[in-house]
Scaffold this motif. Structure first.
Motif, PDB file in Angstrom:
ATOM      1  N   TYR B 168      -1.952 -16.175 -17.462  1.00  0.00           N
ATOM      2  CA  TYR B 168      -2.099 -15.475 -16.183  1.00  0.00           C
ATOM      3  C   TYR B 168      -1.113 -15.973 -15.140  1.00  0.00           C
ATOM      4  O   TYR B 168      -0.586 -15.208 -14.353  1.00  0.00           O
ATOM      5  CB  TYR B 168      -3.520 -15.624 -15.635  1.00  0.00           C
ATOM      6  N   PHE B 169      -0.874 -17.286 -15.151  1.00  0.00           N
ATOM      7  CA  PHE B 169       0.088 -17.814 -14.187  1.00  0.00           C
ATOM      8  C   PHE B 169       1.487 -17.305 -14.512  1.00  0.00           C
ATOM      9  O   PHE B 169       2.276 -17.033 -13.627  1.00  0.00           O
ATOM     10  CB  PHE B 169       0.065 -19.350 -14.183  1.00  0.00           C
ATOM     11  N   LYS B 170       1.747 -17.189 -15.815  1.00  0.00           N
ATOM     12  CA  LYS B 170       3.084 -16.749 -16.193  1.00  0.00           C
ATOM     13  C   LYS B 170       3.321 -15.300 -15.788  1.00  0.00           C
ATOM     14  O   LYS B 170       4.399 -14.945 -15.351  1.00  0.00           O
ATOM     15  CB  LYS B 170       3.260 -16.911 -17.704  1.00  0.00           C
ATOM     16  N   ILE B 171       2.304 -14.462 -15.974  1.00  0.00           N
ATOM     17  CA  ILE B 171       2.528 -13.067 -15.613  1.00  0.00           C
ATOM     18  C   ILE B 171       2.064 -12.778 -14.186  1.00  0.00           C
ATOM     19  O   ILE B 171       1.989 -11.636 -13.767  1.00  0.00           O
ATOM     20  CB  ILE B 171       1.831 -12.082 -16.584  1.00  0.00           C
ATOM     21  N   ASN B 172       1.722 -13.850 -13.462  1.00  0.00           N
ATOM     22  CA  ASN B 172       1.440 -13.691 -12.038  1.00  0.00           C
ATOM     23  C   ASN B 172       0.245 -12.788 -11.738  1.00  0.00           C
ATOM     24  O   ASN B 172       0.328 -11.932 -10.866  1.00  0.00           O
ATOM     25  CB  ASN B 172       2.700 -13.106 -11.381  1.00  0.00           C
ATOM     26  N   LYS B 173      -0.815 -12.987 -12.485  1.00  0.00           N
ATOM     27  CA  LYS B 173      -2.036 -12.218 -12.203  1.00  0.00           C
ATOM     28  C   LYS B 173      -3.154 -13.219 -11.978  1.00  0.00           C
ATOM     29  O   LYS B 173      -4.109 -13.303 -12.739  1.00  0.00           O
ATOM     30  CB  LYS B 173      -2.395 -11.320 -13.388  1.00  0.00           C
ATOM     31  N   LEU B 174      -3.036 -13.955 -10.873  1.00  0.00           N
ATOM     32  CA  LEU B 174      -3.951 -15.061 -10.655  1.00  0.00           C
ATOM     33  C   LEU B 174      -5.389 -14.628 -10.428  1.00  0.00           C
ATOM     34  O   LEU B 174      -6.313 -15.369 -10.695  1.00  0.00           O
ATOM     35  CB  LEU B 174      -3.474 -15.900  -9.457  1.00  0.00           C
ATOM     36  N   HIS B 175      -5.561 -13.406  -9.931  1.00  0.00           N
ATOM     37  CA  HIS B 175      -6.941 -12.986  -9.642  1.00  0.00           C
ATOM     38  C   HIS B 175      -7.785 -12.925 -10.912  1.00  0.00           C
ATOM     39  O   HIS B 175      -8.996 -12.970 -10.862  1.00  0.00           O
ATOM     40  CB  HIS B 175      -6.934 -11.626  -8.945  1.00  0.00           C
ATOM     41  N   LEU B 176      -7.113 -12.843 -12.087  1.00  0.00           N
ATOM     42  CA  LEU B 176      -7.866 -12.793 -13.343  1.00  0.00           C
ATOM     43  C   LEU B 176      -8.497 -14.138 -13.684  1.00  0.00           C
ATOM     44  O   LEU B 176      -9.316 -14.229 -14.592  1.00  0.00           O
ATOM     45  CB  LEU B 176      -6.952 -12.349 -14.487  1.00  0.00           C
ATOM     46  N   CYS B 177      -8.084 -15.188 -12.965  1.00  0.00           N
ATOM     47  CA  CYS B 177      -8.629 -16.513 -13.266  1.00  0.00           C
ATOM     48  C   CYS B 177     -10.067 -16.644 -12.788  1.00  0.00           C
ATOM     49  O   CYS B 177     -10.831 -17.463 -13.295  1.00  0.00           O
ATOM     50  CB  CYS B 177      -7.794 -17.596 -12.577  1.00  0.00           C
ATOM     51  N   LYS B 178     -10.415 -15.855 -11.769  1.00  0.00           N
ATOM     52  CA  LYS B 178     -11.712 -16.068 -11.109  1.00  0.00           C
ATOM     53  C   LYS B 178     -12.916 -16.022 -12.048  1.00  0.00           C
ATOM     54  O   LYS B 178     -13.739 -16.929 -12.024  1.00  0.00           O
ATOM     55  CB  LYS B 178     -11.860 -15.031  -9.989  1.00  0.00           C
ATOM     56  N   PRO B 179     -13.053 -14.975 -12.894  1.00  0.00           N
ATOM     57  CA  PRO B 179     -14.230 -14.955 -13.780  1.00  0.00           C
ATOM     58  C   PRO B 179     -14.276 -16.138 -14.737  1.00  0.00           C
ATOM     59  O   PRO B 179     -15.353 -16.626 -15.079  1.00  0.00           O
ATOM     60  CB  PRO B 179     -14.096 -13.639 -14.547  1.00  0.00           C
ATOM     61  N   LEU B 180     -13.093 -16.610 -15.123  1.00  0.00           N
ATOM     62  CA  LEU B 180     -13.065 -17.753 -16.039  1.00  0.00           C
ATOM     63  C   LEU B 180     -13.565 -19.006 -15.333  1.00  0.00           C
ATOM     64  O   LEU B 180     -14.321 -19.801 -15.906  1.00  0.00           O
ATOM     65  CB  LEU B 180     -11.637 -17.990 -16.543  1.00  0.00           C
ATOM     66  N   ILE B 181     -13.140 -19.167 -14.085  1.00  0.00           N
ATOM     67  CA  ILE B 181     -13.580 -20.343 -13.328  1.00  0.00           C
ATOM     68  C   ILE B 181     -15.091 -20.295 -13.145  1.00  0.00           C
ATOM     69  O   ILE B 181     -15.784 -21.301 -13.277  1.00  0.00           O
ATOM     70  CB  ILE B 181     -12.861 -20.398 -11.958  1.00  0.00           C
ATOM     71  N   ARG B 182     -15.585 -19.099 -12.881  1.00  0.00           N
ATOM     72  CA  ARG B 182     -17.031 -18.957 -12.710  1.00  0.00           C
ATOM     73  C   ARG B 182     -17.767 -19.325 -13.986  1.00  0.00           C
ATOM     74  O   ARG B 182     -18.826 -19.950 -13.952  1.00  0.00           O
ATOM     75  CB  ARG B 182     -17.356 -17.505 -12.332  1.00  0.00           C
ATOM     76  N   ALA B 183     -17.191 -18.921 -15.124  1.00  0.00           N
ATOM     77  CA  ALA B 183     -17.827 -19.209 -16.410  1.00  0.00           C
ATOM     78  C   ALA B 183     -17.948 -20.712 -16.620  1.00  0.00           C
ATOM     79  O   ALA B 183     -18.989 -21.212 -17.043  1.00  0.00           O
ATOM     80  CB  ALA B 183     -17.028 -18.574 -17.542  1.00  0.00           C
ATOM     81  N   ILE B 184     -16.892 -21.438 -16.313  1.00  0.00           N
ATOM     82  CA  ILE B 184     -16.924 -22.884 -16.522  1.00  0.00           C
ATOM     83  C   ILE B 184     -17.857 -23.549 -15.527  1.00  0.00           C
ATOM     84  O   ILE B 184     -18.628 -24.440 -15.872  1.00  0.00           O
ATOM     85  CB  ILE B 184     -15.501 -23.488 -16.397  1.00  0.00           C
ATOM     86  N   ASP B 185     -17.815 -23.088 -14.290  1.00  0.00           N
ATOM     87  CA  ASP B 185     -18.673 -23.704 -13.268  1.00  0.00           C
ATOM     88  C   ASP B 185     -20.142 -23.588 -13.624  1.00  0.00           C
ATOM     89  O   ASP B 185     -20.940 -24.457 -13.306  1.00  0.00           O
ATOM     90  CB  ASP B 185     -18.430 -23.014 -11.915  1.00  0.00           C
ATOM     91  N   SER B 186     -20.489 -22.473 -14.267  1.00  0.00           N
ATOM     92  CA  SER B 186     -21.901 -22.279 -14.589  1.00  0.00           C
ATOM     93  C   SER B 186     -22.276 -22.919 -15.916  1.00  0.00           C
ATOM     94  O   SER B 186     -23.432 -22.940 -16.306  1.00  0.00           O
ATOM     95  CB  SER B 186     -22.222 -20.785 -14.636  1.00  0.00           C
TER      96      SER B 186
END
Lengths: 383, 388
Positions: B168-186
């Motif tokens: 995601y960082f490489k293709i510059n679509k950072l907003h896609l990281c959010k659900p993943l972060i939520r998954a790990i946080d929970s």
């Protein structure tokens, strides 16, 4: 042509992502990626042969079903039970792709030259027409027909100069509309829909600019930056442009405006805004509300003192508004005005009630620049 | 490994699978292992041989891997990528997680290689491949299994997420990281993953926080990452530092020269000096000089935010020089003009000062009538770390 593949490729119902991404998403599920590669090698990209602005079949269908638009009707036949089509005025309308419907019939697709001709017609004869009213209806018609033009371009994979010529005018039209129709009731004009299409067209246009030489590139990079003021994505994109583009005068000004916004220096921003041309001001105008609110907030804190007075006319000058409007703005933000002076206080500043301030009343900064520019020259970029 | 026959290789794979030896199996299918250089294994059509020795679905998987080695030996990364995507997910157990890790890593590297080798490769092709990789990774089903904790495929989650972050960082679509972060946080496993994975995770989350202008959390994440990154991974430590430094500077902590020299980051030296001295001229020059480097790392815009801190430091000097609590606005205008700031007038000076007061960097108020800045007698310029 395989029906399934055709409807797969032309899915515009989802507005997410660039055309390229949308294209692709349809394929990955069945691992059709390989097929796509082979397909491309066989060069089976549809090529349109329709030489008029509207395919004959559609014209006949819509005429027979009484589905012609007011602007497409032969003058003199409007009041008849079945108004006749004006062949020089019917334009292919946007139609959502549907299963079982083949959108790739060559007789229904217009080649790039015809698409450009269509765009010129829409701009010169409809958008810029001094007689067609109301402009909200003009906008609806042009918006829809331009969308259909873009659809034809996507199906035929048009790229390069042809694509750029169409998109540039589309972007200018949508930016102009975002200003002209600002304040119209929601049932007549939805700024969010306009924004979605503007962003899509802009992204597509900027993508086209990555290959080949395009004389208007600086103009549109600047417009993109101004329209998306404050967006990290847009600013980062601009920073990654080649030096020679970034250092052009139009980009330099846009970057200065952007910098002033990022540094929260609304005084500087409003001063720089005076140097923007009409279309650039249109692109910027929706951020002016935030800008003025920031200024009142910053000054409320910075000049917060019961004994101090700030001259109203001076504040008006900085805000680029006249005195009565400045008064109105202050009141909406809880800033006290006593006669000719403003008394700033950090505790009295409030956010205005939603809907209380109408952007359209504060358009003077932009209005002034229109002067004797015609709509046609604005959209074609001959200013 | 470089000389065994195809039959010997397949036998080893068979035994590894039979004994549920995840790590060994992973090696046999990874491109970091020397077996990929063995010409006897680089076959264009190994399907039949594989079917003879292995069961479904392993026969197909290994055949795909061998086709892949063939493609790579011919430098055909596009083909290699396609073969690599033929791997499928395991339904039940998690012993094969190391295999999945190895395959995923290779998949991403192939996608990268394709985009770099093909000079004319349009962005479209790259995005296609990367989305396919992403789908492939999700299909590995790690997120949906409800097995017991030891067996759970959730252990694979952080690795996958890190791979996705990189994409995601490489293709510059950072907003896609959010659900993943939520998954790990929970997830309740988040502190039990290996340190290496956690360091990588916090690095990307820190960078995302920076991008969203959440500087305090960004500092926490990146500091954690830097402190826990292994001493021997100098390159990684440097990468973390590139993002940690601007965040720390925005919070008022300037790095010392020793640190910059140790990690070869002297580009920050002039910036640091300029900010602490309140030298706007030097700051602008330093940013212009290393512009390319800063833009490439994506930190140019954040470094521009240091201007506010620089103004604060400059104005503090003016205050210290004049030794009074009622400072004429003109003095600040002179200071800015000395720093060769273009086209600045007294109105802008007021705005900059007002902004500093609003942000809490100066305690006081401006009197427009007297054209003065009146500062508080006690601590008019609070410490940066307390006012951010």
């Amino acid at each position: 042509m395989n029906n399934k593949r055709a409807s797969c490729r032309v899915s515009h119902s989802r507005r997410r992502g660039q055309p390229v991404e949308r294209d692709w998403r349809q394929h990955h599920n069945q691992g059709v990626w390989r097929e796509v590669q082979e397909e491309r090698r066989q060069e089976s990209i549809p090529r349109g042969v329709c030489l008029s602005m509207c395919p004959i079949r559609e014209l006949q269908d819509r005429e027979a079903q009484n589905l012609l638009h007011r602007f497409e009707v032969l003058s003199g036949t409007e009041r008849e039970r079945w108004p006749r089509a004006d062949p020089s005025g019917v334009v292919k309308e946007y139609a959502r792709p549907a299963a079982g419907k083949d959108s790739t019939r060559p007789s229904d697709l217009r080649p790039p030259a015809v698409l450009l001709k269509t765009v010129f017609y829409l701009v010169d004869n409809i958008a810029a027409s001094p007689t067609l009213r109301p402009w909200t209806e003009v906008y609806d018609f042009v918006f829809d027909r331009l969308r259909s033009v873009r659809q034809d371009m996507i199906i035929q994979r048009v790229s390069g100069a042809d694509c750029v010529a169409v998109l540039e005018r589309t972007v200018r039209f949508l930016i102009y509309a975002s200003y002209r129709l600002c304040g119209e009731p929601l049932r007549l004009y939805d700024p969010r829909i306009n924004d979605t299409h503007l962003q899509e067209s802009l992204s597509w246009l900027l993508e086209c600019y990555t290959s080949g030489k395009h004389p208007n590139q600086e103009e549109f990079q600047a417009l993109g930056l101004l329209y998306n003021l404050g967006s990290s994505r847009a600013t980062q994109h601009t920073m990654e442009l080649p030096e020679r583009i970034r250092s052009s005068p139009v980009m330099h000004l846009a970057l200065s405006v952007s910098r002033a916004f990022m540094e929260r220096n609304p005084v500087r921003l409003l001063r720089l805004a005076h140097s923007l041309d009409f279309l650039q001001s249109c692109a910027l105008h929706r951020h002016l509300e935030t800008c003025r609110r920031d200024l009142l907030l910053i000054y409320s804190h910075g000049h917060s003192s019961k004994n101090c007075r700030f001259p109203l006319h001076k504040l008006a000058h900085i805000l680029a508004l006249d005195v009565p409007l400045t008064n109105q703005l202050c009141q909406a933000h809880g800033v006290e005005v006593h006669g000719n002076s403003v008394v700033f206080s950090k505790t009295s500043f409030t956010e205005p009630e939603a809907g209380k301030l109408q952007c359209a009343h504060f358009h003077d900064l932009v209005d002034r620049k229109q002067r004797d520019l015609t709509v046609g020259s604005i959209i074609h970029g001959c200013t | 490994m470089a000389h065994i026959t195809i039959n010997q290789y397949l036998q080893q794979v068979y035994e590894a699978i039979d004994n549920h030896e995840g790590s060994f199996c992973a090696e046999l299918l990874s491109f970091k292992h020397p077996h990929v250089a063995n010409p006897r294994l680089q076959l264009a059509s190994p399907e039949e041989k594989c079917q003879q020795v292995l069961e479904v679905p392993y026969d197909e998987m290994v055949a795909a891997h061998l086709r892949c080695t063939y493609a790579v030996s011919n430098h055909d990364f596009v083909e290699a990528y396609k073969c690599q995507t033929a791997f499928q997910s395991h339904k039940e157990e998690n012993w094969a997680l190391p295999v999945m890790f190895a395959v995923t890593l290779d998949l991403r590297i192939f996608a990268n290689n394709v985009s770099e080798h093909k000079l004319l490769c349009s962005k479209m092709l790259l995005i296609q491949m990367i989305f396919q990789a992403e789908q492939q990774l999700s299909l590995m089903g790690c997120f949906r299994v409800r097995a017991g904790i030891d067996d759970s495929k959730k252990w694979g989650m952080l690795f996958l997420i890190n791979q996705l972050f990189k994409i995601y960082f490489k293709i510059n679509k950072l907003h896609l990281c959010k659900p993943l972060i939520r998954a790990i946080d929970s997830s309740n496993l988040k502190d039990d993953y290996s340190m290496a994975q956690r360091v990588t995770y916090k690095y990307y989350v820190g960078r995302k926080a920076m991008f969203d202008s959440d500087y305090k959390p960004a500092e926490e994440y990146l500091s954690f990452s830097f402190q826990h990154c292994h001493r021997s991974s100098q390159r990684n430590k440097r990468m973390i530092l590139i993002y940690l430094l601007p965040v720390k500077m925005l919070l008022g902590h300037m790095p010392n020269h020793q640190l910059l020299r140790k990690y070869d980051l002297m580009q920050f030296a002039d910036v640091t000096k300029a900010v602490s001295e309140g030298n706007l001229l030097l700051l602008n020059e330093a940013l212009a000089k290393h512009e390319t480097f800063f833009i490439r790392c994506g930190i140019f815009l954040i470094l521009e935010k240091l201007k506010i801190i620089t103004y604060r430091n400059l104005f503090k000097k003016v205050y210290q020089l004049l030794k009074t609590h009622q400072l004429p606005l003109d003095a600040f205008l002179v200071a800015l003009k000395m720093m060769q700031v273009e086209e600045v007038d007294i109105d802008e000076v007021q705005c900059i000062l007002a902004n500093l007061i609003c942000e809490g960097h100066i305690k006081g108020y401006i009197s427009h009538q007297h054209q003065k800045l009146v500062v508080s007698k006690a601590n008019p310029f609070p410490l940066l770390s307390s006012s951010s």
